[in-house]
Scaffold this motif. Sequence first.
Motif, PDB file in Angstrom:
ATOM      1  N   TYR A  44       5.337  11.620  -2.192  1.00 33.56           N
ATOM      2  CA  TYR A  44       4.253  11.296  -1.257  1.00 33.56           C
ATOM      3  C   TYR A  44       4.229  12.288  -0.098  1.00 33.56           C
ATOM      4  CZ  TYR A  44       1.818   8.631   2.408  1.00 33.56           C
ATOM      5  OH  TYR A  44       0.981   8.245   3.422  1.00 33.56           O
ATOM      6  N   VAL A  45       5.377  12.520   0.500  1.00 35.45           N
ATOM      7  CA  VAL A  45       5.450  13.429   1.648  1.00 35.45           C
ATOM      8  C   VAL A  45       5.096  14.858   1.239  1.00 35.45           C
ATOM      9  CG1 VAL A  45       7.048  14.481   3.306  1.00 35.45           C
ATOM     10  CG2 VAL A  45       7.073  12.002   2.953  1.00 35.45           C
ATOM     11  N   LEU A  46       5.668  15.331   0.140  1.00 35.68           N
ATOM     12  CA  LEU A  46       5.427  16.722  -0.278  1.00 35.68           C
ATOM     13  C   LEU A  46       3.965  16.946  -0.687  1.00 35.68           C
ATOM     14  CD1 LEU A  46       8.677  17.394  -2.314  1.00 35.68           C
ATOM     15  CD2 LEU A  46       8.055  18.336  -0.081  1.00 35.68           C
ATOM     16  N   VAL A  47       3.405  16.051  -1.475  1.00 37.41           N
ATOM     17  CA  VAL A  47       2.025  16.229  -1.934  1.00 37.41           C
ATOM     18  C   VAL A  47       1.061  16.141  -0.755  1.00 37.41           C
ATOM     19  CG1 VAL A  47       0.178  15.190  -3.319  1.00 37.41           C
ATOM     20  CG2 VAL A  47       2.456  15.516  -4.305  1.00 37.41           C
ATOM     21  N   ASN A  48       1.279  15.165   0.124  1.00 38.60           N
ATOM     22  CA  ASN A  48       0.371  15.046   1.271  1.00 38.60           C
ATOM     23  C   ASN A  48       0.513  16.229   2.227  1.00 38.60           C
ATOM     24  OD1 ASN A  48      -1.395  12.580   1.318  1.00 38.60           O
ATOM     25  ND2 ASN A  48       0.549  11.698   0.655  1.00 38.60           N
ATOM     26  N   ALA A  49       1.710  16.753   2.375  1.00 36.44           N
ATOM     27  CA  ALA A  49       1.883  17.955   3.199  1.00 36.44           C
ATOM     28  C   ALA A  49       1.104  19.126   2.592  1.00 36.44           C
ATOM     29  CB  ALA A  49       3.362  18.304   3.326  1.00 36.44           C
ATOM     30  N   LEU A  50       1.157  19.262   1.270  1.00 32.92           N
ATOM     31  CA  LEU A  50       0.418  20.326   0.598  1.00 32.92           C
ATOM     32  C   LEU A  50      -1.092  20.131   0.762  1.00 32.92           C
ATOM     33  CD1 LEU A  50       0.518  22.828  -1.233  1.00 32.92           C
ATOM     34  CD2 LEU A  50       0.447  21.267  -3.171  1.00 32.92           C
ATOM     35  N   ILE A  51      -1.549  18.897   0.625  1.00 31.35           N
ATOM     36  CA  ILE A  51      -2.981  18.617   0.800  1.00 31.35           C
ATOM     37  C   ILE A  51      -3.435  18.972   2.218  1.00 31.35           C
ATOM     38  CG2 ILE A  51      -4.687  16.752   0.947  1.00 31.35           C
ATOM     39  CD1 ILE A  51      -3.230  15.423  -1.411  1.00 31.35           C
ATOM     40  N   TRP A  52      -2.640  18.583   3.216  1.00 32.74           N
ATOM     41  CA  TRP A  52      -3.002  18.912   4.600  1.00 32.74           C
ATOM     42  C   TRP A  52      -2.934  20.411   4.851  1.00 32.74           C
ATOM     43  CZ3 TRP A  52      -5.574  16.197   8.007  1.00 32.74           C
ATOM     44  CH2 TRP A  52      -5.628  14.809   7.876  1.00 32.74           C
ATOM     45  N   LEU A  53      -2.010  21.096   4.204  1.00 31.41           N
ATOM     46  CA  LEU A  53      -1.930  22.552   4.333  1.00 31.41           C
ATOM     47  C   LEU A  53      -3.194  23.205   3.780  1.00 31.41           C
ATOM     48  CD1 LEU A  53      -0.255  25.117   5.013  1.00 31.41           C
ATOM     49  CD2 LEU A  53       0.583  25.007   2.653  1.00 31.41           C
ATOM     50  N   VAL A  54      -3.634  22.761   2.617  1.00 36.37           N
ATOM     51  CA  VAL A  54      -4.868  23.300   2.026  1.00 36.37           C
ATOM     52  C   VAL A  54      -6.044  23.030   2.961  1.00 36.37           C
ATOM     53  CG1 VAL A  54      -6.528  22.982   0.132  1.00 36.37           C
ATOM     54  CG2 VAL A  54      -4.080  23.166  -0.358  1.00 36.37           C
ATOM     55  N   TRP A  55      -6.122  21.796   3.468  1.00 40.65           N
ATOM     56  CA  TRP A  55      -7.207  21.472   4.404  1.00 40.65           C
ATOM     57  C   TRP A  55      -7.132  22.366   5.645  1.00 40.65           C
ATOM     58  CZ3 TRP A  55      -7.049  19.674   9.455  1.00 40.65           C
ATOM     59  CH2 TRP A  55      -8.290  19.333   9.998  1.00 40.65           C
ATOM     60  N   GLY A  56      -5.926  22.569   6.155  1.00 41.77           N
ATOM     61  CA  GLY A  56      -5.759  23.401   7.348  1.00 41.77           C
ATOM     62  C   GLY A  56      -6.181  24.839   7.113  1.00 41.77           C
ATOM     63  N   LEU A  57      -5.860  25.380   5.952  1.00 43.14           N
ATOM     64  CA  LEU A  57      -6.267  26.751   5.633  1.00 43.14           C
ATOM     65  C   LEU A  57      -7.782  26.857   5.499  1.00 43.14           C
ATOM     66  CD1 LEU A  57      -3.491  27.739   3.082  1.00 43.14           C
ATOM     67  CD2 LEU A  57      -3.765  28.572   5.434  1.00 43.14           C
ATOM     68  N   LEU A  73      -4.003  10.038   1.902  1.00 40.28           N
ATOM     69  CA  LEU A  73      -2.857   9.655   2.710  1.00 40.28           C
ATOM     70  C   LEU A  73      -2.801   8.140   2.892  1.00 40.28           C
ATOM     71  CD1 LEU A  73      -0.605  11.026   4.656  1.00 40.28           C
ATOM     72  CD2 LEU A  73      -2.179  10.325   6.450  1.00 40.28           C
ATOM     73  N   VAL A  74      -3.924   7.550   3.265  1.00 39.90           N
ATOM     74  CA  VAL A  74      -3.979   6.103   3.496  1.00 39.90           C
ATOM     75  C   VAL A  74      -3.924   5.335   2.177  1.00 39.90           C
ATOM     76  CG1 VAL A  74      -5.438   4.219   4.342  1.00 39.90           C
ATOM     77  CG2 VAL A  74      -5.152   6.292   5.705  1.00 39.90           C
ATOM     78  N   GLY A  75      -4.696   5.756   1.195  1.00 38.98           N
ATOM     79  CA  GLY A  75      -4.716   5.052  -0.086  1.00 38.98           C
ATOM     80  C   GLY A  75      -3.357   5.029  -0.758  1.00 38.98           C
ATOM     81  N   TRP A  76      -2.753   6.182  -0.864  1.00 38.49           N
ATOM     82  CA  TRP A  76      -1.438   6.286  -1.478  1.00 38.49           C
ATOM     83  C   TRP A  76      -0.393   5.598  -0.602  1.00 38.49           C
ATOM     84  CZ3 TRP A  76       0.635  11.681  -3.378  1.00 38.49           C
ATOM     85  CH2 TRP A  76       1.776  11.499  -4.166  1.00 38.49           C
ATOM     86  N   GLY A  77      -0.588   5.666   0.706  1.00 33.03           N
ATOM     87  CA  GLY A  77       0.338   5.009   1.631  1.00 33.03           C
ATOM     88  C   GLY A  77       0.369   3.499   1.439  1.00 33.03           C
ATOM     89  N   ILE A  78      -0.780   2.915   1.126  1.00 31.16           N
ATOM     90  CA  ILE A  78      -0.820   1.478   0.843  1.00 31.16           C
ATOM     91  C   ILE A  78       0.025   1.174  -0.394  1.00 31.16           C
ATOM     92  CG2 ILE A  78      -2.325  -0.405   0.064  1.00 31.16           C
ATOM     93  CD1 ILE A  78      -4.507   0.857   1.897  1.00 31.16           C
ATOM     94  N   GLY A  79      -0.134   1.970  -1.433  1.00 28.00           N
ATOM     95  CA  GLY A  79       0.684   1.789  -2.637  1.00 28.00           C
ATOM     96  C   GLY A  79       2.162   1.980  -2.358  1.00 28.00           C
ATOM     97  N   LEU A  80       2.478   2.964  -1.529  1.00 28.59           N
ATOM     98  CA  LEU A  80       3.869   3.204  -1.153  1.00 28.59           C
ATOM     99  C   LEU A  80       4.435   2.029  -0.361  1.00 28.59           C
ATOM    100  CD1 LEU A  80       6.114   5.397  -1.263  1.00 28.59           C
ATOM    101  CD2 LEU A  80       5.290   6.164   0.958  1.00 28.59           C
ATOM    102  N   GLY A  81       3.607   1.437   0.493  1.00 32.44           N
ATOM    103  CA  GLY A  81       4.040   0.258   1.246  1.00 32.44           C
ATOM    104  C   GLY A  81       4.364  -0.912   0.332  1.00 32.44           C
ATOM    105  N   PHE A  82       3.534  -1.130  -0.691  1.00 33.12           N
ATOM    106  CA  PHE A  82       3.826  -2.201  -1.651  1.00 33.12           C
ATOM    107  C   PHE A  82       5.086  -1.901  -2.454  1.00 33.12           C
ATOM    108  CE2 PHE A  82      -0.699  -3.515  -1.185  1.00 33.12           C
ATOM    109  CZ  PHE A  82      -0.447  -4.837  -0.845  1.00 33.12           C
ATOM    110  N   HIS A  83       5.299  -0.642  -2.776  1.00 36.88           N
ATOM    111  CA  HIS A  83       6.515  -0.256  -3.482  1.00 36.88           C
ATOM    112  C   HIS A  83       7.739  -0.541  -2.607  1.00 36.88           C
ATOM    113  CE1 HIS A  83       8.580   3.009  -6.181  1.00 36.88           C
ATOM    114  NE2 HIS A  83       9.249   1.879  -6.160  1.00 36.88           N
ATOM    115  N   ALA A  84       7.647  -0.208  -1.322  1.00 36.12           N
ATOM    116  CA  ALA A  84       8.748  -0.486  -0.393  1.00 36.12           C
ATOM    117  C   ALA A  84       9.001  -1.982  -0.286  1.00 36.12           C
ATOM    118  CB  ALA A  84       8.437   0.098   0.982  1.00 36.12           C
TER     119      ALA A  84
END
Length: 109
Positions: A44-57, A73-84
Amino acid sequence: MSELLEHVSVDGGQAAVDLDAELRAQALQRLEKKRGFRVHLSVYVLVNALIWLVWGLVYAYSGFSFPWPVFPLVGWGIGLGFHAWDVYGHRPFSEHQIEREAARLRAAR
């Protein structure tokens, strides 16, 4: 764990071995769930960091751009919250809860 073994009547040590094997299986299952969550969090952290990097460029070269990475970020974060919550948030059912539910099922027959 020795406290649990004190409350078990042992017939030749077989009950203690069965309880120990059951506890070991439960411990392994919990460890696998925790490992799975840590992997999920890392991805989650690595993919979202890459997505934000692409957006930033894209933003740096083209000017104003809507911050669309907030949606994954939010959609996947909700799934990650349920996993936690699945891994860390709830406790196993107690014997009392299991017996009460079994009694309800018997009464419904």
